[in-house]
Design an enzyme around this catalytic site. Structure first.
Site, PDB file in Angstrom:
ATOM      1  N   TYR A 143       0.900  -1.352  -0.033  1.00 53.76           N
ATOM      2  CA  TYR A 143       0.037   0.072   0.037  1.00 53.76           C
ATOM      3  C   TYR A 143       0.891   1.178   0.037  1.00 53.76           C
ATOM      4  CZ  TYR A 143      -3.491   3.363   1.830  1.00 53.76           C
ATOM      5  OH  TYR A 143      -4.264   4.618   1.708  1.00 53.76           O
ATOM      6  N   ASP A 238       9.192   2.855  -0.251  1.00 54.06           N
ATOM      7  CA  ASP A 238       8.167   3.383   0.602  1.00 54.06           C
ATOM      8  C   ASP A 238       8.172   3.058   1.807  1.00 54.06           C
ATOM      9  OD1 ASP A 238       5.915   4.266   1.973  1.00 54.06           O
ATOM     10  OD2 ASP A 238       4.382   3.742   0.338  1.00 54.06           O
ATOM     11  N   LYS A 266       4.289   8.730   8.919  1.00 58.98           N
ATOM     12  CA  LYS A 266       4.254   8.086  10.262  1.00 58.98           C
ATOM     13  C   LYS A 266       5.061   8.401  11.351  1.00 58.98           C
ATOM     14  CE  LYS A 266       0.864   4.358   8.525  1.00 58.98           C
ATOM     15  NZ  LYS A 266       1.010   3.962   7.089  1.00 58.98           N
TER      16      LYS A 266
HETATM   17  C1  LIG Z   1       0.155   4.431   5.868  1.00 60.62           C
HETATM   18  C2  LIG Z   1       0.998   4.221   4.366  1.00 60.62           C
HETATM   19  C3  LIG Z   1       0.787   5.388   3.693  1.00 60.62           C
HETATM   20  C4  LIG Z   1      -0.069   6.150   3.541  1.00 60.62           C
HETATM   21  O1  LIG Z   1       0.135   7.246   4.612  1.00 60.62           O
HETATM   22  P1  LIG Z   1      -1.096   8.290   4.887  1.00 60.62           P
HETATM   23  O2  LIG Z   1      -0.228   9.153   5.767  1.00 60.62           O
HETATM   24  O3  LIG Z   1      -1.968   7.133   5.648  1.00 60.62           O
HETATM   25  O4  LIG Z   1      -1.712   8.963   3.747  1.00 60.62           O
HETATM   26  C5  LIG Z   1       1.634   4.934   2.442  1.00 60.62           C
HETATM   27  N1  LIG Z   1       2.573   4.072   2.324  1.00 60.62           N
HETATM   28  C6  LIG Z   1       2.793   3.199   3.264  1.00 60.62           C
HETATM   29  C7  LIG Z   1       3.737   2.073   3.206  1.00 60.62           C
HETATM   30  C8  LIG Z   1       1.978   3.166   4.583  1.00 60.62           C
HETATM   31  O5  LIG Z   1       2.240   2.460   5.614  1.00 60.62           O
END
Ligand SMILES: *Cc1c(COP(=O)(O)O)cnc(C)c1O
Length: 427
Positions: A143, A238, A266
């Site tokens: 994701y 990511d 995060k």
């Molecule tokens: C949480 C997450 C996102 C999205 O971040 P948001 O602050 O919720 O938009 C993107 N990539 C990864 C790997 C994530 O865990």
């Protein structure tokens, strides 16, 4: 007696779709009523009935030093008193950019934004602008936020709902994204042999945390690194979830592989909205105002959010922080695994740094297809037994869990005890 959580959920559903502002909070996958959280401290939070839970969501990662850490709260209060937002640059943003580049040396420059979605979306646009190519490769179950070109068989909430793609994403956008199998180096090689010279970017969660916890194999990431270099595509890690969570330098420091671009979020906001994307200066110079790739944000680098993030980044640099967090998380995963074995429940657990995965299957899954074979009904029963015992796990069989530095021995032991009782009810 009616619970305040039920009353709030009833009201929430009238004013907000599904009663929540982010889908996985809604308990659709596990059933029941989500708890409405009124306050949190250290490893705990309390719901609308003032019932206490040991929290393993940790705001999906940011609460790594524990909830409402006094130093973070103080920094936020002091920053707020100096003003909430200026729409002009601040010293704090300079310090944060310097700190991120020092801690993640594959980045020479970063741009701060407000969410992981925004960071990943901007990184893709930059990769496309730099290479002059459109094609993006991602992996099933990873994701990267909900930008249109990335909502192509995305993981997390999407997995839970069993939707391969989202309505509202034009097919024309999805056409520029190829979705391959995680941990399949051979398929990646075959794909590059066919379309490698059209690939702008490969984006991957080096330790996947949105299809439960699933670490990449070193060979998979190394193959990806070599192919991107060979074909002139940019490799984007990511690390919104894995960054400052699996190790101080993120998953890239664990694997010893430097991506061309890093996406963060995060933990770096410490519970407030900060995310970032970074790369070499040669790549980043293509961004506005220097280059032709446009990207902007009214609240980007917000002073209050940066204060929370910088204080959190300072705290995680305490000597031995990650050693202790990793050991504690591993001890918990092992303890829950032992409890399952005693109860004769097919189960295993895994952890990387302060992140863990619980799998209702006999062996640790190595890819998305194996992950999907987990016994969802068993997880749901376990989830509710744990919740009843005062332990709040992520409400989905396909989410990772997060331990904070405030989850001490007593908290971990209480969790393992609760798991032992929960497994006993599953037999
Ligand atoms: C949480 C997450 C996102 C999205 O971040 P948001 O602050 O919720 O938009 C993107 N990539 C990864 C790997 C994530 O865990």
């Amino acid at each position: 007696m009616t619970s305040n959580n039920d009353i709030l959920f009833e009201r929430a559903q009238r004013s907000t779709p599904g009663g929540v502002n982010s889908p996985v909070r809604a308990f659709r996958s596990v059933g029941g009523t989500p708890r409405f959280i009124s306050r949190a401290a250290g490893p705990y939070f309390w719901d609308a009935d003032d019932r206490r839970y040991i929290d393993y969501i940790g705001s999906w990662g940011p609460a790594i030093v524990g909830h409402a850490h006094p130093a973070v709260v103080k920094a936020v209060q002091e920053a707020a008193e100096r003003g909430l937002s200026f729409g002009a640059p601040t010293e704090g943003e300079v310090l944060m950019a310097e700190e991120l580049c020092r801690l993640v040396p594959s980045m020479e420059q970063v741009r701060l934004v407000s969410s992981g979605t925004e960071a990943a979306m901007s990184a893709l646009r930059l990769a496309r602008g730099v290479t002059g190519r459109d094609l993006v490769i991602k992996f099933e179950g990873c994701y990267h936020g909900h930008a249109d070109s990335l909502l192509v068989k995305a993981g997390s909430g999407m997995l839970t709902f069993g939707n391969p793609t989202s309505a509202g994403v034009p097919e024309d956008f999805a056409r520029h994204t190829m979705v391959l199998d995680y941990n399949d180096a051979q398929q990646l090689e075959e794909t590059f042999a066919r379309v490698g010279d059209r690939v702008a970017c490969v984006i991957v969660e080096p330790v996947a945390g949105n299809m439960n916890l699933l670490p990449a194999t070193p060979e998979f990431l190394q193959t990806m690194r070599d192919l991107c270099t060979k074909y002139g595509a940019l490799l984007a890690f990511d690390e919104v979830m894995s960054g400052f969570r699996v190790a101080l330098g993120g998953a890239q420091s664990l694997y010893g592989i430097a991506p061309d671009m890093t996406v963060l979020g995060k933990v770096i906001g410490g519970g407030l909205p900060v995310a970032a994307f970074g790369a070499s200066a040669a790549v980043m110079k293509h961004l506005a105002p220097l280059g032709g790739v446009y990207q902007a944000g009214t609240l980007s680098g917000n002073p209050v959010a940066v204060a929370a993030g910088m204080t959190t980044l300072k705290l995680v640099q305490a000597p031995g922080f990650y050693e202790a967090l990793s050991a504690q998380t591993a001890r918990m995963a092992a303890g829950i695994g032992d409890a399952a074995r005693e109860a004769g429940v097919p189960f295993c657990a895994n952890s990387v740094g302060g992140m863990f995965g619980l799998y209702f299957t006999a062996d640790v899954p190595r890819n998305y297809a194996e992950m999907m074979k987990c016994d969802k009904a068993a997880f749901n029963a376990f989830f509710h037994a744990m919740l009843d015992a005062g332990v709040y796990l992520a409400p989905s069989a396909f989410e990772a869990g997060f331990v904070s530095a405030q989850h001490d021995d007593a908290v971990i032991d209480a969790t393992i005890d609760a798991a032992r009782q929960a497994f006993a009810t599953l037999r």
